[in-house]
Design a protein around this motif. Sequence first.
Motif, PDB file in Angstrom:
ATOM      1  N   UNK A 286      20.722   9.106  32.019  1.00 39.24           N
ATOM      2  CA  UNK A 286      21.090   8.988  33.536  1.00 39.24           C
ATOM      3  C   UNK A 286      20.541   7.509  33.790  1.00 39.24           C
ATOM      4  N   UNK A 287      21.196   7.012  34.939  1.00 40.29           N
ATOM      5  CA  UNK A 287      21.317   5.787  35.549  1.00 40.29           C
ATOM      6  C   UNK A 287      20.916   5.962  36.989  1.00 40.29           C
ATOM      7  N   UNK A 288      19.690   5.435  37.176  1.00 45.61           N
ATOM      8  CA  UNK A 288      19.353   5.398  38.721  1.00 45.61           C
ATOM      9  C   UNK A 288      19.756   3.994  39.117  1.00 45.61           C
TER      10      UNK A 288
ATOM     11  N   UNK B  32      20.313   6.496  43.926  1.00 46.52           N
ATOM     12  CA  UNK B  32      21.324   7.538  43.611  1.00 46.52           C
ATOM     13  C   UNK B  32      21.308   7.346  41.955  1.00 46.52           C
ATOM     14  N   UNK B  33      21.983   8.503  41.481  1.00 47.77           N
ATOM     15  CA  UNK B  33      21.849   8.452  39.967  1.00 47.77           C
ATOM     16  C   UNK B  33      23.381   8.960  39.297  1.00 47.77           C
ATOM     17  N   UNK B  34      23.537   8.468  38.359  1.00 47.77           N
ATOM     18  CA  UNK B  34      25.147   8.519  37.453  1.00 47.77           C
ATOM     19  C   UNK B  34      24.628   8.980  35.939  1.00 47.77           C
ATOM     20  N   UNK B  35      25.469   9.617  35.306  1.00 46.84           N
ATOM     21  CA  UNK B  35      25.291  10.157  34.055  1.00 46.84           C
ATOM     22  C   UNK B  35      24.980   8.976  32.953  1.00 46.84           C
ATOM     23  N   UNK B  36      25.754   8.061  33.255  1.00 46.14           N
ATOM     24  CA  UNK B  36      25.638   6.669  32.426  1.00 46.14           C
ATOM     25  C   UNK B  36      26.364   5.330  32.990  1.00 46.14           C
TER      26      UNK B  36
ATOM     27  N   UNK C  18      18.959  -2.451  41.944  1.00 46.43           N
ATOM     28  CA  UNK C  18      18.277  -2.259  40.591  1.00 46.43           C
ATOM     29  C   UNK C  18      19.017  -1.082  40.004  1.00 46.43           C
ATOM     30  N   UNK C  19      19.335  -1.115  38.622  1.00 42.48           N
ATOM     31  CA  UNK C  19      19.697  -0.155  38.008  1.00 42.48           C
ATOM     32  C   UNK C  19      18.980  -0.010  36.818  1.00 42.48           C
ATOM     33  N   UNK C  20      18.477   1.355  36.474  1.00 43.24           N
ATOM     34  CA  UNK C  20      17.737   1.381  35.527  1.00 43.24           C
ATOM     35  C   UNK C  20      18.089   2.709  34.738  1.00 43.24           C
ATOM     36  N   UNK C  21      17.773   2.880  33.481  1.00 42.43           N
ATOM     37  CA  UNK C  21      18.119   4.132  32.677  1.00 42.43           C
ATOM     38  C   UNK C  21      16.559   5.009  32.815  1.00 42.43           C
ATOM     39  N   UNK C  22      16.825   6.387  32.941  1.00 44.44           N
ATOM     40  CA  UNK C  22      15.806   7.163  33.013  1.00 44.44           C
ATOM     41  C   UNK C  22      15.911   8.559  32.378  1.00 44.44           C
TER      42      UNK C  22
END
Length: 97
Positions: free
Chosen positions: A1-3, A60-64, A93-97
């Motif tokens: 997931x990407x925040x 927000x969040x996205x699958x990838x 800011x975009x980060x993987x979680x």
Amino acid sequence: MIRHLVLFKLNEGVERDDPRVVEGVEAFRSLDGKIPEIRFWECAWNISDRPIAYDFAINSAFDDADALRRYVEHPEHQAGVGLWREFATWVIADYAF
């Protein structure tokens, strides 16, 4: 997931009740449900009055990364961005979680 976090700062002299701002806020609030890539969506005015605080935030969040890219390129998102360009600046800011 990407925040995907976005913090907006209204330009000098621009207030929250400015009709352009009201329209811009509504444009972003309405994105949830319009863009299928969105997995999580919230946006709101900052309640902090500290001088370094930004004014409005999107969380927000996205699958990838591909889903995030499709969201960024989506016409509804681009329309909202176009409105905000008139009265604010922002950081992302975009980060993987």
